[in-house]
Design a protein around this motif. Structure first.
Motif: not given
Length: 162
Positions: A17-35
């Protein structure tokens, strides 16, 4: 085993999510389940992970593949000695796009700045290299960029990121 980040809740992300741009269903990573990844690897599986993540509420998200590789390598570097190889259609980062043999052998923070300033490195290579440097900062032991079909060749040349 072919899986994606959404499988078994391995990679969680949020919609970009950015102020004036809709990137659709683009994701930015929050967490990786290393285990979970470690469990699969220790079960003897070789993983091929597609860069599809999810937001925890059922929405699948398209995540940049270079970022996905960096996030997984970074997560695994707490358990293993990890080398990250970005394979693509060229032999490495080129000093001249017109010369397929003009591979820059080493890129470090100092020459990266000058390569960007001169325009030798631009567009899609910048986020790839940014991911390389981030991975190194987070204890990935080695990062290189090179041509995929040469990876198992004894004479494999690539651009090493230091």
């Amino acid at each position: 085993l072919g899986i994606c980040g959404a499988d078994a809740n391995i990679v969680r992300a949020h919609k970009r999510i950015h102020a004036n741009t809709d990137y659709g269903f683009v994701g930015d990573i929050d967490a990786v389940d290393t285990e979970k990844i470690v469990q699969l690897l220790e079960a003897g599986l070789s993983l091929v992970m597609a860069p599809i993540t999810h937001d925890g509420a059922g929405q699948l998200l398209n995540t940049n593949a270079d970022t996905m590789a960096q996030a997984i390598a970074t997560a695994l570097s707490s358990k293993y000695e990890v080398s990250l190889v970005y394979s693509f259609e060229r032999k490495g980062v080129l000093s001249s796009i017109a010369d397929s043999n003009s591979v820059i052998p080493i890129i470090n923070p100092e020459n990266y700045a000058s390569l960007k300033a001169s325009g030798q490195v631009n567009e899609g290579m910048i986020p790839k290299l940014d991911n390389c440097f981030y991975a190194l900062e987070k204890n990935v032991s080695k990062v290189c960029i090179g041509k995929s079909e040469m990876l198992f060749n004894k004479e494999f040349r690539c651009t090493t990121i230091q």
